[in-house]
Write a protein that holds these residues in place. Structure first.
Motif, PDB file in Angstrom:
ATOM      1  N   SER A 171       0.825  -1.214   0.000  1.00  7.15           N
ATOM      2  CA  SER A 171       0.000   0.000   0.000  1.00  7.15           C
ATOM      3  C   SER A 171       0.857   1.260   0.000  1.00  7.15           C
ATOM      4  CB  SER A 171      -0.975  -0.004   1.171  1.00  7.15           C
ATOM      5  OG  SER A 171      -0.277  -0.039   2.398  1.00  7.15           O
ATOM      6  N   ALA A 172       1.972   1.253   0.703  1.00  3.85           N
ATOM      7  CA  ALA A 172       2.868   2.422   0.704  1.00  3.85           C
ATOM      8  C   ALA A 172       3.534   2.596  -0.658  1.00  3.85           C
ATOM      9  CB  ALA A 172       3.916   2.287   1.801  1.00  3.85           C
ATOM     10  N   ALA A 173       3.968   1.496  -1.276  1.00  5.89           N
ATOM     11  CA  ALA A 173       4.578   1.575  -2.610  1.00  5.89           C
ATOM     12  C   ALA A 173       3.559   2.053  -3.633  1.00  5.89           C
ATOM     13  CB  ALA A 173       5.146   0.212  -3.016  1.00  5.89           C
ATOM     14  N   ARG A 174       2.341   1.579  -3.517  1.00  4.66           N
ATOM     15  CA  ARG A 174       1.288   1.996  -4.451  1.00  4.66           C
ATOM     16  C   ARG A 174       0.946   3.471  -4.291  1.00  4.66           C
ATOM     17  NH1 ARG A 174      -2.438   0.370  -8.070  1.00  4.66           N
ATOM     18  NH2 ARG A 174      -4.535   1.214  -7.884  1.00  4.66           N
ATOM     19  N   ALA A 175       0.807   3.940  -3.063  1.00  3.30           N
ATOM     20  CA  ALA A 175       0.508   5.358  -2.834  1.00  3.30           C
ATOM     21  C   ALA A 175       1.621   6.244  -3.383  1.00  3.30           C
ATOM     22  CB  ALA A 175       0.301   5.618  -1.339  1.00  3.30           C
ATOM     23  N   LEU A 176       2.860   5.832  -3.159  1.00  2.91           N
ATOM     24  CA  LEU A 176       3.989   6.610  -3.666  1.00  2.91           C
ATOM     25  C   LEU A 176       4.025   6.589  -5.187  1.00  2.91           C
ATOM     26  CD1 LEU A 176       6.480   8.310  -3.109  1.00  2.91           C
ATOM     27  CD2 LEU A 176       7.774   6.176  -2.772  1.00  2.91           C
ATOM     28  N   SER A 177       3.787   5.440  -5.784  1.00  3.71           N
ATOM     29  CA  SER A 177       3.816   5.357  -7.252  1.00  3.71           C
ATOM     30  C   SER A 177       2.695   6.202  -7.868  1.00  3.71           C
ATOM     31  CB  SER A 177       3.732   3.906  -7.732  1.00  3.71           C
ATOM     32  OG  SER A 177       2.469   3.345  -7.484  1.00  3.71           O
ATOM     33  N   GLN A 178       1.547   6.250  -7.228  1.00  4.45           N
ATOM     34  CA  GLN A 178       0.451   7.089  -7.734  1.00  4.45           C
ATOM     35  C   GLN A 178       0.814   8.566  -7.641  1.00  4.45           C
ATOM     36  OE1 GLN A 178      -2.756   5.460  -5.336  1.00  4.45           O
ATOM     37  NE2 GLN A 178      -3.532   4.293  -7.081  1.00  4.45           N
ATOM     38  N   ALA A 179       1.475   8.956  -6.559  1.00  4.97           N
ATOM     39  CA  ALA A 179       1.907  10.349  -6.417  1.00  4.97           C
ATOM     40  C   ALA A 179       2.944  10.713  -7.477  1.00  4.97           C
ATOM     41  CB  ALA A 179       2.471  10.588  -5.016  1.00  4.97           C
ATOM     42  N   VAL A 180       3.857   9.793  -7.764  1.00  2.96           N
ATOM     43  CA  VAL A 180       4.875  10.020  -8.801  1.00  2.96           C
ATOM     44  C   VAL A 180       4.211  10.145 -10.172  1.00  2.96           C
ATOM     45  CG1 VAL A 180       6.782   8.918 -10.056  1.00  2.96           C
ATOM     46  CG2 VAL A 180       6.800   8.986  -7.554  1.00  2.96           C
ATOM     47  N   ALA A 181       3.299   9.247 -10.486  1.00  3.31           N
ATOM     48  CA  ALA A 181       2.614   9.296 -11.782  1.00  3.31           C
ATOM     49  C   ALA A 181       1.862  10.609 -11.947  1.00  3.31           C
ATOM     50  CB  ALA A 181       1.662   8.109 -11.928  1.00  3.31           C
ATOM     51  N   THR A 182       1.189  11.048 -10.908  1.00  2.00           N
ATOM     52  CA  THR A 182       0.457  12.314 -10.957  1.00  2.00           C
ATOM     53  C   THR A 182       1.404  13.493 -11.147  1.00  2.00           C
ATOM     54  OG1 THR A 182      -1.314  11.426  -9.580  1.00  2.00           O
ATOM     55  CG2 THR A 182      -1.111  13.823  -9.663  1.00  2.00           C
ATOM     56  N   ALA A 183       2.547  13.457 -10.467  1.00  2.00           N
ATOM     57  CA  ALA A 183       3.517  14.552 -10.559  1.00  2.00           C
ATOM     58  C   ALA A 183       4.145  14.666 -11.945  1.00  2.00           C
ATOM     59  CB  ALA A 183       4.622  14.359  -9.514  1.00  2.00           C
ATOM     60  N   LEU A 184       4.462  13.533 -12.555  1.00  2.00           N
ATOM     61  CA  LEU A 184       5.212  13.561 -13.816  1.00  2.00           C
ATOM     62  C   LEU A 184       4.350  13.551 -15.070  1.00  2.00           C
ATOM     63  CD1 LEU A 184       8.223  11.166 -13.107  1.00  2.00           C
ATOM     64  CD2 LEU A 184       8.254  13.665 -13.269  1.00  2.00           C
ATOM     65  N   ASP A 185       3.204  12.894 -15.049  1.00  2.16           N
ATOM     66  CA  ASP A 185       2.418  12.714 -16.270  1.00  2.16           C
ATOM     67  C   ASP A 185       1.969  14.064 -16.823  1.00  2.16           C
ATOM     68  OD1 ASP A 185       1.332  11.014 -18.236  1.00  2.16           O
ATOM     69  OD2 ASP A 185      -0.632  11.059 -17.277  1.00  2.16           O
ATOM     70  N   GLY A 186       2.428  14.387 -18.026  1.00  2.35           N
ATOM     71  CA  GLY A 186       2.106  15.661 -18.660  1.00  2.35           C
ATOM     72  C   GLY A 186       3.365  16.484 -18.881  1.00  2.35           C
ATOM     73  N   THR A 187       3.182  17.736 -19.240  1.00  3.28           N
ATOM     74  CA  THR A 187       4.322  18.608 -19.537  1.00  3.28           C
ATOM     75  C   THR A 187       4.859  19.229 -18.259  1.00  3.28           C
ATOM     76  OG1 THR A 187       3.471  19.064 -21.731  1.00  3.28           O
ATOM     77  CG2 THR A 187       5.078  20.623 -20.868  1.00  3.28           C
TER      78      THR A 187
ATOM     79  N   ILE B   6       7.460  -0.913  -7.056  1.00  7.17           N
ATOM     80  CA  ILE B   6       6.606  -0.610  -8.204  1.00  7.17           C
ATOM     81  C   ILE B   6       7.405   0.273  -9.144  1.00  7.17           C
ATOM     82  CG2 ILE B   6       4.508   0.525  -9.021  1.00  7.17           C
ATOM     83  CD1 ILE B   6       3.156  -0.323  -6.419  1.00  7.17           C
ATOM     84  N   ALA B   7       7.611  -0.222 -10.363  1.00 11.11           N
ATOM     85  CA  ALA B   7       8.369   0.511 -11.380  1.00 11.11           C
ATOM     86  C   ALA B   7       7.385   1.138 -12.365  1.00 11.11           C
ATOM     87  CB  ALA B   7       9.321  -0.430 -12.122  1.00 11.11           C
ATOM     88  N   LEU B   8       7.514   2.429 -12.553  1.00  6.09           N
ATOM     89  CA  LEU B   8       6.683   3.165 -13.512  1.00  6.09           C
ATOM     90  C   LEU B   8       7.521   3.451 -14.748  1.00  6.09           C
ATOM     91  CD1 LEU B   8       5.190   5.806 -11.084  1.00  6.09           C
ATOM     92  CD2 LEU B   8       4.082   3.730 -11.891  1.00  6.09           C
ATOM     93  N   GLY B   9       6.966   3.192 -15.917  1.00  5.24           N
ATOM     94  CA  GLY B   9       7.633   3.495 -17.181  1.00  5.24           C
ATOM     95  C   GLY B   9       7.015   4.718 -17.823  1.00  5.24           C
ATOM     96  N   PHE B  10       7.860   5.620 -18.278  1.00  6.06           N
ATOM     97  CA  PHE B  10       7.416   6.838 -18.946  1.00  6.06           C
ATOM     98  C   PHE B  10       8.115   6.960 -20.300  1.00  6.06           C
ATOM     99  CE2 PHE B  10       6.861   7.762 -14.478  1.00  6.06           C
ATOM    100  CZ  PHE B  10       5.678   8.463 -14.432  1.00  6.06           C
ATOM    101  N   GLU B  11       7.422   7.532 -21.246  1.00  8.04           N
ATOM    102  CA  GLU B  11       8.051   7.985 -22.475  1.00  8.04           C
ATOM    103  C   GLU B  11       8.161   9.497 -22.304  1.00  8.04           C
ATOM    104  OE1 GLU B  11       7.768   7.349 -27.257  1.00  8.04           O
ATOM    105  OE2 GLU B  11       5.992   6.955 -26.060  1.00  8.04           O
ATOM    106  N   VAL B  12       9.353  10.030 -22.515  1.00 15.22           N
ATOM    107  CA  VAL B  12       9.607  11.440 -22.255  1.00 15.22           C
ATOM    108  C   VAL B  12      10.128  12.097 -23.518  1.00 15.22           C
ATOM    109  CG1 VAL B  12      10.829  13.108 -20.803  1.00 15.22           C
ATOM    110  CG2 VAL B  12      10.227  10.860 -19.877  1.00 15.22           C
ATOM    111  N   PHE B  13       9.543  13.233 -23.854  1.00 18.27           N
ATOM    112  CA  PHE B  13      10.030  14.043 -24.955  1.00 18.27           C
ATOM    113  C   PHE B  13      10.600  15.311 -24.355  1.00 18.27           C
ATOM    114  CE2 PHE B  13       6.976  11.239 -26.855  1.00 18.27           C
ATOM    115  CZ  PHE B  13       7.587  10.888 -28.042  1.00 18.27           C
ATOM    116  N   GLU B  14      11.889  15.538 -24.653  1.00 12.50           N
ATOM    117  CA  GLU B  14      12.619  16.651 -24.055  1.00 12.50           C
ATOM    118  C   GLU B  14      13.050  17.636 -25.131  1.00 12.50           C
ATOM    119  OE1 GLU B  14      16.583  17.250 -21.300  1.00 12.50           O
ATOM    120  OE2 GLU B  14      16.445  15.522 -22.632  1.00 12.50           O
ATOM    121  N   ALA B  15      12.711  18.895 -24.948  1.00 16.60           N
ATOM    122  CA  ALA B  15      13.187  19.933 -25.848  1.00 16.60           C
ATOM    123  C   ALA B  15      14.662  20.187 -25.568  1.00 16.60           C
ATOM    124  CB  ALA B  15      12.386  21.214 -25.653  1.00 16.60           C
ATOM    125  N   LEU B  16      15.452  20.257 -26.622  1.00 11.70           N
ATOM    126  CA  LEU B  16      16.900  20.496 -26.454  1.00 11.70           C
ATOM    127  C   LEU B  16      17.241  21.955 -26.668  1.00 11.70           C
ATOM    128  CD1 LEU B  16      18.225  17.368 -28.363  1.00 11.70           C
ATOM    129  CD2 LEU B  16      17.918  17.661 -25.915  1.00 11.70           C
TER     130      LEU B  16
END
Length: 124
Positions: free
Chosen positions: A74-90, A114-124
């Motif tokens: 439950s702690a890993a899941r809560a943390l992973s949800q917070a990470v997903a919310t923080a990062l998902d988007g621009t 819990i490992a979260l995978g993201f695809e990230v597009f970064e402006a150079l």
């Protein structure tokens, strides 16, 4: 600023993440098993520079992983949800797309991961 620094900046300044995991425990890959739990390890897994007919585009595509470790599921899941919310988007010069999630219980060290995978597009 590197993609790792950009990711750390977002995670370490998001109250929803740091209320569950102090910023001092958000780390790049290393021997982190002795860290107090919960903790986060983040890293690029693969890079793919975008190409256009005239050469390289001013854009870089990353496959990025953020792993959340905790004493309970439950702690890993809560943390992973917070990470997903923080990062998902621009986020500044990078756009994160949450792609997948994988759960593992590491019985030898009794830790939930819990490992979260993201695809990230970064402006150079």
């Amino acid at each position: 600023m590197t993609i790792e620094e950009k990711t750390y900046s977002v995670l370490s300044t998001t109250a929803g993440v740091t209320s569950l995991c102090p910023a001092a425990r958000i780390k790049p890959p290393a021997d982190n098993q002795n860290l107090a739990r919960p903790y986060i390890v983040h890293q690029p897994i693969a890079a793919d520079p975008e190409r256009i007919s005239g050469g390289r585009a001013a854009l870089h595509r990353w496959v990025y992983q953020v792993s959340c470790f905790a004493d309970s599921y439950s702690a890993a899941r809560a943390l992973s949800q917070a990470v997903a919310t923080a990062l998902d988007g621009t986020q500044g010069e990078a756009t994160y797309f949450w792609r997948d999630q994988d759960y593992q219980y590491e019985s030898d060290v009794r830790i939930h991961h819990i490992a979260l995978g993201f695809e990230v597009f970064e402006a150079l």
